[in-house]
Design a protein around this motif. Structure first.
Motif: not given
Length: 929
Positions: A637-648
């Motif tokens: 969905t192009g939601l980089d913030h969600a991806v970043a949350c999971a990455a942390t």
């Protein structure tokens, strides 16, 4: 001399039995050939270029190369009109191999059938499960021969298909599957992000353009050649078509016109000029094919167009407008279709669409869109038909298709209020695409059609839900708070929903001024018993430690009211996690997921709480599964913030388990995806992960520097929730790098700010920090206080760290016998979690305390990556490769490959030995302790 012209690329005329040449594309063709010749090359490659650049011709050559090498080639071609039909592109791609769906595991088989409208699902299929099914199907085909997937004109693929295909594409490494994607612009292909290897087709240089013209029959010369070169601008299609036109003109007519129209308009005129002399039957067949706009010939068969062998197509083929095979008829280029369609009168186009709607009545979605295309004015019946189409699309997980159908239905609705209602529904569906601009466009359209306060409030809430997940938190907060304030009196329920979203933004941003605004608006919103859950949410999310005890006391009632309602259970779980009631949070999440698997929806606000709760509870495999789901949906969905949350979260787990390099990579990826000043929560979590990675290596100065960054210069937390759990780790790093006094001041400031209104967990972490920083003779009471509450066993990793600290202190005070119990318990926990740096510390301390600790047996899995350890443990529990793949979003082949590499490292030769190995490892560890 025969002639064969591929208008979709720079294929030149040649003898009928000779191989077509592509001029000026040698380097690009070589790269495509490398991709299809070697599994180890690039599993995914995107070919980008303007209309007529030659993408399709290059993809054709790659497909021929792959077929000659024994590969199975699957193809799908996008069309603009079918971008509104959920999973149409995926169905077109997989139709030749649909028999293989029967061999998939039950849930995957059902997910694909639901996606294709063949199942009985009443809600949308799980996006990840559909993606895993596609991956499994492609991987299974690869058992017999390599597979090449060719996706042409992908910018016109429907969003649901792109979500499933991009999910599979990110997991093709090591598979005998290659995916080639042709698109006009990589930014227009959702799901395939900037990390997708991309090959851009630039315009041909002068030498190649001239070479192409030289190879044409009646090669142009003089002023005509110069004009063609000038107008074509290196576009191969333009060179071919303008030369063809020039060669048929009378030389006396002079060179082609040099008017101001852009090149695509000129080419449309070129194609349209060929229509004038066509027979009526040919013109009608062409218009029907153009109006149908599908690359899937089975649709044409359903629409009862003339078959490929019908004589009606011959004049069109001779005019270079279509390409015929024994199986189908296709336009030679999208511009041909456009020229045919727009050259017809509006009445003829409407008649064509109505004919198609009638002929396709067994395919109600396509029929509905054709009826809509034939409507020059509002029509209630067609609007209702499109609304039904949207309902079917939504049940199949096609949120974008549903939103488009509802948007068109709104345009055709005769009544303004009905149009507004449909637009609100369209916005609700569009939320799940992640396209905030589209949602806001729909909401703006609602405002132009109605003054109904309830509808306007509902539209605003829809936009607010997606805005919460966007990255510009300061701007989004103001918008949500302003809207909530406006609705506080007239629509308090909607106002409270918007305030709930604003509270989530407050969590992400960590901006303290927002807390006061939320508190003021909440006071203005009239209290209502039915809104108790939302009011508690706002308070728990925006300031969890302001009235901690009272908020905790509300959780049991909220959990009871949420029973059997997964979405509300998830919300209760998030609140419980925020309040450090992690055991209750995990119970809520477990129950929610038992009843409801996330079905391709957006990550819920604060969805990362699920992963963090599993981390804290010591269920690290489930935390990784949650991260995989959040990442997959966020990327789709192009939601980089969600991806970043999971990455942390992933970075933190990797650091705890000693995968230091990978931990740093994931944490840096998270920081690159967000603005740290806008997303303080992500920044704090990333710095905590980087601090843990440095500590794992013994670089305590670096670790302290990272952890110091999550507190301000004067020692206040950078984030009101995410900073506090790092206090003990900050203290541990400080005492090892000589920053004792500074760390002590930060700990005491935090302890004062929290006072008694905080959780037992945070009190224990503060006590541990005080023990580490205290003078040796004063440390023991603090360590004992940190371990006093038996409920702290629900945070096993943190408790084991404290046990190790106490044991180290006891041994240094020569109380060795007392140290052995805490050491044994701590080592058991670290081993269970595979926290290798901590295992080594605990084992070293155990040996110093005189405990007999064997190095090899307890660490049988130590040489494996965290993902490999997950796979081995699941295999030891008896799960098949397919079941493991479904659980971890991997293909069975990838699981098998990991196991194959793991067996020699583990000293086993058969899967059946894994259970004994792991049980034996745990038994040996327990015995040696």
């Amino acid at each position: 001399m025969g002639e064969h012209t591929c208008d979709r690329g720079a294929v030149v005329e040649s003898e009928p039995d000779s191989r077509e040449l592509l001029v000026g594309r040698g380097a690009e063709l070589a790269r495509l050939f490398r991709a299809v010749d070697s599994v180890a090359a690039e599993p995914v490659l995107m070919l980008v270029g303007e209309v007529g650049a030659g993408k399709s011709a290059l993809l054709d050559q790659a497909a021929l190369r792959a077929e000659a090498g024994g590969a199975r080639v699957l193809r799908a071609t996008g069309s603009e009109s079918e971008s509104s039909l959920a999973f149409s592109a995926l169905h077109q791609l997989l139709r030749p191999v649909l028999a293989g769906v029967d061999g998939l595991p039950g849930r995957q088989r059902a997910a694909l059938r639901d996606a294709f409208g063949e199942g009985s699902a009443t809600s949308g299929p799980d996006l990840m499960l559909t993606g895993v099914a596609v991956l499994s199907l492609l991987s299974g085909l690869g058992d017999h021969h390599p597979v090449l997937v060719v996706l042409d004109d992908a910018q016109w693929f429907d969003r649901a298909s792109l979500d499933a295909l991009s999910f599979a594409a990110r997991r093709l490494e090591g598979e005998p599957v290659t995916m080639l994607i042709g698109a006009r612009d990589s930014d227009r292909v959702p799901g395939f992000d900037r990390h997708t290897p991309t090959l851009t087709l630039e315009p041909l240089d002068d030498a190649a353009a001239n070479q192409l013209l030289d190879l044409r029959p009646k090669s142009p010369t003089g002023r005509i050649r110069a004009r063609i070169l000038e107008q074509a601008g290196g576009n191969p299609l333009a060179l071919v078509e303008l030369t063809r036109t020039a060669s048929t003109q009378e030389r006396a007519a002079g060179p082609p016109s040099t008017g101001p129209l852009p090149l695509p308009d000129r080419l449309e005129r070129v194609f349209a000029a060929r229509l004038d002399s066509l027979p009526a039957s040919t013109a009608r067949a062409l218009l029907l094919l153009a109006a149908m706009d599908s690359a899937d010939w089975t649709v044409a068969v359903s629409a009862r167009l003339p078959c490929a062998e019908d004589a009606a197509w011959i004049p069109a083929e001779q005019a270079g407008l279509v390409r015929r095979t024994s199986r189908d008829v296709q336009f030679r280029h999208p511009l041909v279709r456009s020229a045919v369609y727009h050259a017809a009168s509006s009445g003829a186009r409407r008649e064509a669409h109505l004919s198609l709607a009638t002929m396709l009545r067994d395919e109600p979605d396509r029929s509905a869109w054709h009826r809509a295309a034939a409507c020059p004015h509002p029509d209630a019946a067609v609007s209702a038909e499109l609304e039904r189409t949207a309902g079917r699309a939504r049940r199949r997980g096609g949120h974008a298709a549903a939103a488009r159908a509802l948007q068109r239905a709104a345009e055709l609705a005769p009544q303004r209020e009905e149009s507004a209602r449909l637009l609100v529904e369209a916005a609700a569906a569009a939320v799940f695409t992640g396209d905030l601009a589209w949602v806001e466009e729909l909401v703006a359209a609602v405002r132009t059609r109605t003054d109904d306060a309830a509808l306007l409030a509902s539209a605003t809430v829809r936009a607010g839900r997606l805005a919460v997940l966007a990255g510009r938190h300061l701007r989004v907060f103001s918008r949500l708070a302003d809207a909530a304030e406006e609705l506080a009196v007239s629509q308090p329920a909607a106002g409270l929903e918007l305030l709930a979203g604003a509270a989530v933004v407050r969590f992400y941003s960590g901006e303290d001024a927002q807390r006061h605004r939320i508190r003021d608006i909440l006071r203005r919103l009239q209290a209502n018993a039915s809104h108790a859950g939302l009011r508690t949410w706002v308070r728990a999310v925006s300031e969890p430690f302001d009235d901690w005890a009272q908020l905790v006391s509300l959780l049991p009632q909220l959990a009871a009211e949420a029973e059997g309602r997964p979405e509300r259970l998830t919300a209760v779980g998030i609140m419980a996690w925020l309040l450090d009631e992690t055991p209750q949070a995990v119970r809520a999440f477990d129950e929610a997921f038992d009843r409801w698997e996330l079905q391709g929806a957006l990550p819920e606000g604060l969805g990362g709480a699920v992963a963090w709760a599993y981390v804290e509870r010591g269920r690290w495999e489930q935390a990784r599964e949650a991260c995989a789901r959040i990442t997959a949906v966020g990327r789709a969905t192009g939601l980089d913030h969600a991806v970043a949350c999971a990455a942390t979260v992933e970075a933190t787990l990797l650091a705890f388990q000693g995968e230091v390099s990978s931990a740093r990579t994931r944490a840096e990826e998270a920081l690159a995806l967000v603005d740290p000043l806008e997303s303080r929560s992500v920044a704090v979590y990333a710095h905590r992960a980087l601090g843990a990675a440095a500590a794992a290596e013994g670089a305590y100065g670096t670790a302290y520097g990272r952890l110091r960054m999550i507190f301000t210069a004067d020692g206040a937390p950078v984030h009101y929730h995410a900073s506090y759990p790092a206090l003990a780790d900050l203290a541990a790093a400080a005492v090892r790098c000589g920053r004792h006094e500074e760390a002590a001041a930060i700990v005491e400031r935090s302890a004062t700010a929290l006072a008694d209104n905080t959780s037992p967990r945070l009190r224990a972490l503060i006590s541990r920090a005080r023990g580490l920083l205290a003078d040796p003779e004063d440390a023991e009471p603090h360590f004992r206080a940190a371990l006093a509450d038996p409920g702290l066993e629900y945070w096993p990793f943190e408790r084991a760290q404290t046990l190790l600290d106490l044991a180290e202190w006891l041994r240094r005070r020569r109380r060795i016998a007392e140290a052995r119990g805490p050491l044994t318990e701590a080592l058991e926990v670290f081993r269970r979690l595979d926290a290798h740096p901590w295992i080594e510390r605990a084992r070293a301390e155990s040996r110093a305390a005189g405990l007999d600790v064997t190095d090899a047996a307890p660490d049988a899995l130590a040489g494996l990556s965290p993902q490999q350890q997950q796979i081995v443990r699941l295999a030891a529990r008896g799960l098949t490769n397919r079941e493991i793949g479904e659980k971890l979003f991997l293909s069975p082949r990838t699981v098998s490959s990991h196991l194959y590499r793991c067996f020699p490292k583990l000293g086993v030769t058969a899967r059946s030995q894994l259970r004994d190995l792991i049980e034996g490892t745990l038994a040996t560890a327990a015995h040696q302790q």
